[in-house]
Motif scaffolding. Structure first.
Motif, PDB file in Angstrom:
ATOM      1  N   SER A  59      18.945  51.015  -1.278  1.00 26.63           N
ATOM      2  CA  SER A  59      19.789  51.931  -2.040  1.00 26.63           C
ATOM      3  C   SER A  59      20.156  51.297  -3.369  1.00 26.63           C
ATOM      4  N   PRO A  72      32.124  53.509  -4.459  1.00 28.94           N
ATOM      5  CA  PRO A  72      32.593  53.697  -3.080  1.00 28.94           C
ATOM      6  C   PRO A  72      33.558  52.605  -2.633  1.00 28.94           C
ATOM      7  N   TYR A  76      29.166  48.270  -0.916  1.00 27.89           N
ATOM      8  CA  TYR A  76      27.961  49.047  -1.212  1.00 27.89           C
ATOM      9  C   TYR A  76      26.769  48.183  -0.826  1.00 27.89           C
ATOM     10  N   ARG A 297      38.289  61.857  -3.701  1.00 25.24           N
ATOM     11  CA  ARG A 297      37.499  62.930  -3.092  1.00 25.24           C
ATOM     12  C   ARG A 297      38.404  63.978  -2.435  1.00 25.24           C
ATOM     13  N   GLN A 323      27.213  57.219  -3.471  1.00 22.65           N
ATOM     14  CA  GLN A 323      27.159  57.308  -2.013  1.00 22.65           C
ATOM     15  C   GLN A 323      26.772  55.970  -1.405  1.00 22.65           C
ATOM     16  N   ASN A 324      27.519  55.544  -0.398  1.00 23.42           N
ATOM     17  CA  ASN A 324      27.224  54.292   0.304  1.00 23.42           C
ATOM     18  C   ASN A 324      26.427  54.623   1.554  1.00 23.42           C
ATOM     19  N   ASN A 325      25.099  54.747   1.380  1.00 24.64           N
ATOM     20  CA  ASN A 325      24.253  55.163   2.498  1.00 24.64           C
ATOM     21  C   ASN A 325      24.036  54.023   3.483  1.00 24.64           C
TER      22      ASN A 325
END
Length: 325
Positions: A59, A72, A76, A297, A323-325
């Motif tokens: 990512s 985030p 991360y 958010r 986004q912290n996938n």
């Protein structure tokens, strides 16, 4: 995957840091840490880093001044790639366009403030409305930033970007085409190929702008205009607290700015944790000292829900949540 990328960076002598704090690196002052924070110094290094991250299936997020970004919370687990060291400006006063404009080329990491200052010193007019705009040229072009009824695309001549179709990367120069640009929309936000058959990703490396040579006699007026626009930003509260400026895009077809819709819902001053819808501007969310990405958010969702219920209108955010996938 992280170790593979870190090893590549070390071998290629591309600057990076591990487990870097993110909050100090955005105007919102929000975020946890990044496993890798990479600062390539040339477009070629940027391409190498992105290609390596893609190959490692890691990512990553490419950013400039992070003035429109919410990092985030927590860690991360990828790479934040900052373009802020890719910051040369190129200018040839003898190079003009058929309409008499001169061209100024800025690499993606040039701060917008530095671009405006350069134009002011060279007595070039056309960029005054962007005085005081935080962030970099790359971010402003990506978002097609709009300030005081002027969009970045209004002065754009051409762009250069790294383009991926599949795994292949190439540098592409695009002359300005008005049909590619709309209110706060750019071709760098669209990731589908023209024929719709493949996914295309574009990462801006530089932009060339059209300015009007105004001559030394206009210098004081250009300076005065820049000061006027900065003062208006100050008066609106842009710099009172850490924030990303306007949270939602305006939809002129609806007939009212997003900030007024939020105000009419009685949401100014609403707080969640350390984040608050600014008491002085309905379209700002501010960090009062301890905001998290989750707090911001929550406020975005609360504003969307209230406006949808009261007006039937869907607010579209312009801030970007990493986004912290």
């Amino acid at each position: 995957m992280i170790n593979f990328l870190a090893s590549m960076l070390k071998t290629a002598k591309i600057p990076y840091k591990e487990n870097e704090l993110l909050a100090p690196k955005s105007t919102f002052k929000v975020g946890g840490t990044a496993r890798l924070f990479i600062t390539p110094e040339t477009p070629a290094q940027l391409e190498s880093v992105i290609s390596a991250a893609r190959s490692a299936e890691l990512s990553f997020f490419v950013t400039g001044g992070a003035s429109n970004v919410v990092y985030p919370d927590g860690t991360y687990e990828g790479a934040i790639i900052s373009t802020q060291q890719i910051k040369e400006i190129f200018y040839d006063s003898d190079e003009t366009t058929p309409d008499g404009s001169v061209l100024v080329t800025c690499q993606c990491g040039v701060p917008m403030a530095a671009f405006v200052d350069f134009c002011t010193k060279k007595n070039l007019s056309g960029a005054e409305q962007f005085a005081g705009l935080p962030g970099t040229v790359g971010g402003a072009v990506y978002m097609n930033a709009r300030c005081f009824d002027r969009s970045v695309s209004d002065i754009l001549y051409s762009t250069t970007h790294i383009e991926y179709t599949g795994e292949k990367a190439k540098f592409v120069e695009l002359p300005f085409n008005a049909s590619d640009w709309e209110y706060k929309k750019s071709p760098f936000q669209a990731h589908t190929a023209e024929d719709g058959s493949q996914i295309t990703q574009r990462y801006l490396t530089q932009a060339t702008f059209r300015l009007r040579p105004a001559g030394a006699a206009a210098h004081e007026q250009i300076v005065a205009d820049c000061k006027k626009y900065i003062a208006e930003r100050v008066d609106k509260g842009h710099f009172k607290y850490p924030s990303a400026g306007s949270v939602f895009k305006n939809n002129r077809a609806f007939g009212a700015p997003s900030g007024k819709l939020i105000d009419d819902c009685g949401l100014k001053g609403l707080a969640v944790g350390g984040a608050q819808i600014a008491p002085f501007h309905g379209n700002f969310i501010i960090n009062t000292g301890s905001a998290t990405a989750a707090d911001i958010r929550s406020l975005v969702q609360a504003a969307q829900k209230a406006v949808k219920e009261k007006f039937g209108f869907e607010l579209e955010p312009e801030i970007i949540f990493v986004q912290n996938n």
